[in-house]
Motif scaffolding. Structure first.
Motif, PDB file in Angstrom:
ATOM      1  N   UNK A  82      33.543  85.126  -8.891  1.00  0.00           N
ATOM      2  CA  UNK A  82      33.138  85.472 -10.251  1.00  0.00           C
ATOM      3  C   UNK A  82      32.484  84.264 -10.937  1.00  0.00           C
ATOM      4  N   UNK A  83      33.067  83.099 -10.747  1.00  0.00           N
ATOM      5  CA  UNK A  83      32.511  81.868 -11.330  1.00  0.00           C
ATOM      6  C   UNK A  83      31.153  81.551 -10.700  1.00  0.00           C
ATOM      7  N   UNK A  84      31.060  81.626  -9.371  1.00  0.00           N
ATOM      8  CA  UNK A  84      29.819  81.270  -8.682  1.00  0.00           C
ATOM      9  C   UNK A  84      28.681  82.230  -8.992  1.00  0.00           C
ATOM     10  N   UNK A  85      28.948  83.525  -8.916  1.00  0.00           N
ATOM     11  CA  UNK A  85      27.873  84.514  -9.009  1.00  0.00           C
ATOM     12  C   UNK A  85      27.425  84.807 -10.432  1.00  0.00           C
ATOM     13  N   UNK A  88      31.308  83.271 -14.908  1.00  0.00           N
ATOM     14  CA  UNK A  88      32.462  83.665 -15.725  1.00  0.00           C
ATOM     15  C   UNK A  88      33.710  83.004 -15.149  1.00  0.00           C
ATOM     16  N   UNK A  89      34.411  82.257 -15.994  1.00  0.00           N
ATOM     17  CA  UNK A  89      35.682  81.676 -15.554  1.00  0.00           C
ATOM     18  C   UNK A  89      36.814  82.553 -16.073  1.00  0.00           C
ATOM     19  N   UNK A  90      37.662  82.991 -15.159  1.00  0.00           N
ATOM     20  CA  UNK A  90      38.777  83.851 -15.500  1.00  0.00           C
ATOM     21  C   UNK A  90      39.921  83.529 -14.549  1.00  0.00           C
ATOM     22  N   UNK A  91      41.119  83.453 -15.068  1.00  0.00           N
ATOM     23  CA  UNK A  91      42.295  83.143 -14.245  1.00  0.00           C
ATOM     24  C   UNK A  91      42.788  84.416 -13.559  1.00  0.00           C
ATOM     25  N   UNK A  92      42.860  84.379 -12.253  1.00  0.00           N
ATOM     26  CA  UNK A  92      43.312  85.532 -11.470  1.00  0.00           C
ATOM     27  C   UNK A  92      44.728  85.347 -10.930  1.00  0.00           C
ATOM     28  N   UNK A  93      45.408  84.294 -11.349  1.00  0.00           N
ATOM     29  CA  UNK A  93      46.706  83.955 -10.764  1.00  0.00           C
ATOM     30  C   UNK A  93      47.706  85.108 -10.829  1.00  0.00           C
ATOM     31  N   UNK A  94      47.706  85.859 -11.901  1.00  0.00           N
ATOM     32  CA  UNK A  94      48.678  86.950 -12.065  1.00  0.00           C
ATOM     33  C   UNK A  94      48.088  88.329 -11.744  1.00  0.00           C
ATOM     34  N   UNK A  95      46.865  88.370 -11.280  1.00  0.00           N
ATOM     35  CA  UNK A  95      46.211  89.654 -10.996  1.00  0.00           C
ATOM     36  C   UNK A  95      46.541  90.145  -9.593  1.00  0.00           C
ATOM     37  N   UNK A  96      46.520  91.443  -9.471  1.00  0.00           N
ATOM     38  CA  UNK A  96      46.728  92.068  -8.161  1.00  0.00           C
ATOM     39  C   UNK A  96      45.557  93.000  -7.895  1.00  0.00           C
ATOM     40  N   UNK A  97      45.193  93.166  -6.627  1.00  0.00           N
ATOM     41  CA  UNK A  97      44.146  94.137  -6.321  1.00  0.00           C
ATOM     42  C   UNK A  97      44.613  95.548  -6.692  1.00  0.00           C
ATOM     43  N   UNK A  98      43.674  96.389  -7.083  1.00  0.00           N
ATOM     44  CA  UNK A  98      44.011  97.775  -7.407  1.00  0.00           C
ATOM     45  C   UNK A  98      43.959  98.660  -6.162  1.00  0.00           C
ATOM     46  N   UNK A  99      43.333  98.153  -5.103  1.00  0.00           N
ATOM     47  CA  UNK A  99      43.159  98.955  -3.890  1.00  0.00           C
ATOM     48  C   UNK A  99      42.853  98.030  -2.720  1.00  0.00           C
ATOM     49  N   UNK A 100      43.317  98.399  -1.528  1.00  0.00           N
ATOM     50  CA  UNK A 100      42.941  97.695  -0.298  1.00  0.00           C
ATOM     51  C   UNK A 100      42.366  98.736   0.663  1.00  0.00           C
ATOM     52  N   UNK A 101      41.218  98.393   1.245  1.00  0.00           N
ATOM     53  CA  UNK A 101      40.643  99.248   2.280  1.00  0.00           C
ATOM     54  C   UNK A 101      40.393  98.397   3.519  1.00  0.00           C
ATOM     55  N   UNK A 102      40.044  99.050   4.583  1.00  0.00           N
ATOM     56  CA  UNK A 102      39.859  98.373   5.862  1.00  0.00           C
ATOM     57  C   UNK A 102      38.470  98.624   6.405  1.00  0.00           C
ATOM     58  N   UNK A 111      39.430  94.397  -6.937  1.00  0.00           N
ATOM     59  CA  UNK A 111      39.954  94.022  -8.248  1.00  0.00           C
ATOM     60  C   UNK A 111      39.077  94.674  -9.308  1.00  0.00           C
ATOM     61  N   UNK A 112      39.649  94.902 -10.488  1.00  0.00           N
ATOM     62  CA  UNK A 112      38.876  95.381 -11.633  1.00  0.00           C
ATOM     63  C   UNK A 112      39.214  94.505 -12.830  1.00  0.00           C
ATOM     64  N   UNK A 113      38.217  94.249 -13.672  1.00  0.00           N
ATOM     65  CA  UNK A 113      38.445  93.490 -14.907  1.00  0.00           C
ATOM     66  C   UNK A 113      37.592  94.079 -16.026  1.00  0.00           C
ATOM     67  N   UNK A 114      38.000  93.798 -17.250  1.00  0.00           N
ATOM     68  CA  UNK A 114      37.199  94.093 -18.432  1.00  0.00           C
ATOM     69  C   UNK A 114      36.459  92.824 -18.814  1.00  0.00           C
ATOM     70  N   UNK A 115      35.226  92.988 -19.259  1.00  0.00           N
ATOM     71  CA  UNK A 115      34.413  91.851 -19.702  1.00  0.00           C
ATOM     72  C   UNK A 115      33.782  92.215 -21.044  1.00  0.00           C
ATOM     73  N   UNK A 116      34.074  91.425 -22.074  1.00  0.00           N
ATOM     74  CA  UNK A 116      33.583  91.715 -23.417  1.00  0.00           C
ATOM     75  C   UNK A 116      32.321  90.932 -23.766  1.00  0.00           C
ATOM     76  N   UNK A 117      31.826  90.111 -22.853  1.00  0.00           N
ATOM     77  CA  UNK A 117      30.649  89.298 -23.126  1.00  0.00           C
ATOM     78  C   UNK A 117      29.352  90.082 -23.010  1.00  0.00           C
ATOM     79  N   UNK A 118      28.269  89.387 -23.229  1.00  0.00           N
ATOM     80  CA  UNK A 118      26.930  89.960 -23.162  1.00  0.00           C
ATOM     81  C   UNK A 118      26.242  89.538 -21.863  1.00  0.00           C
ATOM     82  N   UNK A 119      25.231  90.284 -21.453  1.00  0.00           N
ATOM     83  CA  UNK A 119      24.464  89.922 -20.252  1.00  0.00           C
ATOM     84  C   UNK A 119      23.844  88.535 -20.393  1.00  0.00           C
ATOM     85  N   UNK A 120      23.412  88.204 -21.600  1.00  0.00           N
ATOM     86  CA  UNK A 120      22.775  86.902 -21.842  1.00  0.00           C
ATOM     87  C   UNK A 120      23.749  85.743 -21.645  1.00  0.00           C
ATOM     88  N   UNK A 121      25.059  86.011 -21.675  1.00  0.00           N
ATOM     89  CA  UNK A 121      26.075  84.975 -21.496  1.00  0.00           C
ATOM     90  C   UNK A 121      26.271  84.605 -20.020  1.00  0.00           C
TER      91      UNK A 121
END
Length: 173
Positions: A82-85, A88-102, A111-121
């Motif tokens: 997320x930071x590289x692409x 956006x810096x966001x702490x994932x330490x307490x997050x869990x994946x919502x789904x695993x596939x193979x 993983x899923x997240x909400x983002x309140x920022x703008x595209x320009x950010x």
């Protein structure tokens, strides 16, 4: 030179590694993440893959994706990608994946997240992402029919959106 840890199908790290691009044995898996990003209005943040990408160059995708490098877990990989692409810096330490596939040789954690920022950010990593936009699920389905979106299983996005609502992960920019 990028190395991946090798996992069993049960997600147990074997202690072995494989160099990216080398053949993997039957029953060996590496860890991959996908990150679905939702805006404050419920639309999806789509990314157009760079024309230099090895797979699906120039196609639209529903979010961040990447392989965990050796020593990383899924949360660390999601945070790094997320930071590289997108910058956006966001702490994932307490997050869990919502789904695993193979996949054939991959354990894919979504993983899923909400983002309140703008595209320009956003700060796009040009080697990975050439453009971004917001789109609703109907628009994504239209893009799939047009052949400009990565051909995922048809109901994957709907499932991820449902899983996101159940988990209730919320964060700001």
């Amino acid at each position: 030179m990028e190395y991946w840890d090798i996992y069993t199908q049960d997600g147990i790290c074997t202690g072995r590694k494989v160099k990216r691009g080398d053949a993997m044995a039957i029953g060996d898996y590496h860890l991959v993440i996908h990150l679905l990003i939702l805006g404050k209005d419920g639309r999806l943040l789509l990314q157009k893959r760079s024309d230099q990408k090895e797979s699906f160059p120039g196609y639209w995708d529903f979010g961040i994706g990447g392989s965990a490098v050796s020593g990383e877990n899924a949360r660390q990989c999601a945070q790094r990608e997320l930071q590289e692409e997108l910058g956006i810096h966001m702490d994932f330490q307490q997050r869990k994946p919502v789904l695993r596939s193979y996949g054939q040789h991959s354990l894919v954690d979504f993983f899923t997240i909400d983002y309140a920022g703008e595209l320009a950010d956003l700060t796009l990593q040009k080697e990975e992402v050439s453009d971004v936009c917001w789109a609703d699920l109907e628009t994504v389905h239209l893009m799939c029919k047009q052949g400009i979106f990565i051909p995922y299983q048809p109901h994957l996005l709907a499932l991820l959106l449902d899983m996101h609502k159940q988990q209730g992960l919320h964060c700001s920019s």
